[in-house]
Scaffold this active site. Structure first.
Site, PDB file in Angstrom:
ATOM      1  CD  GLU A   1      -7.707  -1.762  11.709  1.00 16.45           C
ATOM      2  OE1 GLU A   1      -7.492  -1.969  10.594  1.00 16.45           O
ATOM      3  OE2 GLU A   1      -6.942  -0.213  11.347  1.00 16.45           O
TER       4      GLU A   1
ATOM      5  NE  ARG B   1      -3.171  -1.943   2.815  1.00 17.24           N
ATOM      6  CZ  ARG B   1      -4.508  -3.085   3.694  1.00 17.24           C
ATOM      7  NH1 ARG B   1      -5.004  -1.682   4.540  1.00 17.24           N
ATOM      8  NH2 ARG B   1      -5.111  -3.786   3.312  1.00 17.24           N
TER       9      ARG B   1
ATOM     10  CB  SER C   1     -10.716  -4.457   9.721  1.00 17.66           C
ATOM     11  OG  SER C   1     -11.669  -3.526   9.407  1.00 17.66           O
TER      12      SER C   1
END
Length: 424
Positions: free
Chosen positions: A348, A261, A351
């Site tokens: 996190e 990413r 997800s």
């Protein structure tokens, strides 16, 4: 994407849902483009009807040896007008599809309305954060001191936000991946996949990364290929353009892949350590199911991801993302956040989302019920099971000792040759 008929017939409902998300821009563009498309279609259909009626009249006149030249001439003009309008129709239809592709999914009724992460309610907590009798170090400091994580040399090789695991660090990463895949395949019923790391534009569009988030992707220059941002993309597209049998649903897949990413717009945030990288490892879970089972499947998916953290005895919490914090394609999302003692907060690590039929409509993934005509769109779900680098980081922080060593969680020791700790 959303159903075009549903959006056209329920603009106020869709607008309210998008306002709860904080995103409404593409709706007005879609409605205007759709009105223009329908006007063109109506005009074309009227002209075709005129031409068909005139053709019958011309046939009768010719049969009676009459003169139909005036009517024939007018119909040539009508045919030319139809051709010109049809030329306008193609770009008008493209404009409608492009606008529709830019509208996010509608949140499920159970999703709390909110603006950002501050409005995400905590659903549950698991485990008690360890009480240290010394000041715990950040995971990157622990890894550097043990010579199992070298971010400086990674930066020399590639640049900032790339990892380099060495020695027992590399072995620990491999152990984490093996444990996750073993649990998901033997306990949770997932079929393991090893997909391509490069995908085409159609695959990225099918799962919702394109056209909206192209700047977040790494694209190969001169090729219509993208490096995958998550295994969700290639695994969901396994069944793109297919009609599945209801008897074969639900389908569960799990896959380990590196992920890539660009993290556009995130510069200055989480640049230290392994939290936000350009390249990272992840084990993904993907589901295909019928609409009536998808919400139960989301709860199971969440439980499957939680099982890994329980196995590793890492404290975590589950939160429900509010409307303003959800991903573009999701109808509902749970995040799992693991405890990081050096940061004194939860971060996190997974997800888990239900996309309902949003991705399936983009990717044309359908199923057929026995004895019924036609097909229906499947529902797709996916979840991290888990992010490997963040799991590695959480282990280093939660399992560190005052002498600088790290105790290896018991569940990982069989994959580490029975080794109980990583020491200097």
């Amino acid at each position: 994407m959303l159903d075009i008929k549903f959006v056209r017939q329920n603009p106020d409902l869709v607008r309210n849902a998008l306002e709860n998300r904080g995103k409404t821009g593409n709706l007005d563009f879609f409605l205007a483009a759709e009105e223009k498309r329908r006007e063109l279609l109506t005009r074309i259909e009227d002209l075709r009807n005129q031409r068909n009626t005139a053709s019958q009249t011309i046939a009768r006149i010719m049969k009676q040896k009459g003169d139909a030249s005036d009517l024939t001439g007018r119909m040539k003009e009508v045919s030319n007008e139809i051709k010109e309008l049809e030329k306008e129709l193609a770009p008008a239809e493209d404009a409608v599809r492009d606008a529709l592709l830019g509208i996010p999914n509608i949140p499920h009724d159970s999703v709390p309305v909110g603006h950002d992460e501050r409005d995400n309610p905590v659903r549950r907590l698991w485990g008690t954060p360890r009480a240290f009798d010394f000041s715990p170090k950040a995971h990157d400091d622990v890894g550097r001191d043990l010579k199992i994580l070298d971010l400086e040399r990674a930066a020399k090789i590639a640049g900032a936000r790339f990892p380099l695991f060495l020695g027992e660090g590399a072995r620990l990463v491999r152990a984490i991946i093996s444990l996750m895949l073993e649990i998901h395949t033997t306990r949770h019923g997932y079929r393991e996949a090893l997909p391509p790391l490069l995908v085409n534009r159609e695959s990225m569009t099918g799962t919702g990364q394109l056209p909206k988030f192209e700047e977040d992707l790494f694209k190969l220059s001169g090729w219509d290929y993208y490096l995958i941002p998550t295994a969700e993309v290639p695994v969901t597209n396994i069944h793109r353009g297919e009609v599945l049998n209801e008897a074969d649903l639900p389908l569960y897949y799990t896959a380990y892949t590196p992920c890539f990413r660009s993290e556009a717009g995130s510069y200055g945030k989480d640049t230290k350590g392994l939290i936000r990288q350009h390249q990272f490892d992840k084990v993904e879970m993907v589901k295909f199911c019928t609409p009536e089972t998808s919400w139960d499947e989301l709860e199971k998916l969440l439980s499957n991801a939680e099982a890994i953290l329980k196995e590793l005895e890492l404290p975590y919490r589950v939160i429900t993302l509010c409307t303003g914090d959800m991903g573009f394609s999701a109808a509902k999302t749970y995040d799992i956040e693991v405890w990081f003692p050096a940061q004194n907060c939860y971060r996190e690590i997974s997800s888990c989302s239900n996309f309902t039929d949003y991705q399936a409509r983009r990717a044309d993934i359908r199923f057929k019920r026995p004895g019924k005509k036609g097909t229906e769109l499947v529902h797709t779900l996916n979840g991290s099971g888990l992010a490997v680098g963040r799991t590695f980081a959480a282990i280093l922080e939660n399992c560190q000792n005052e002498d600088g060593s790290v105790t290896i969680p018991a569940a990982l020791r069989p994959y580490m040759g029975g080794k109980e700790a990583i020491a200097r």
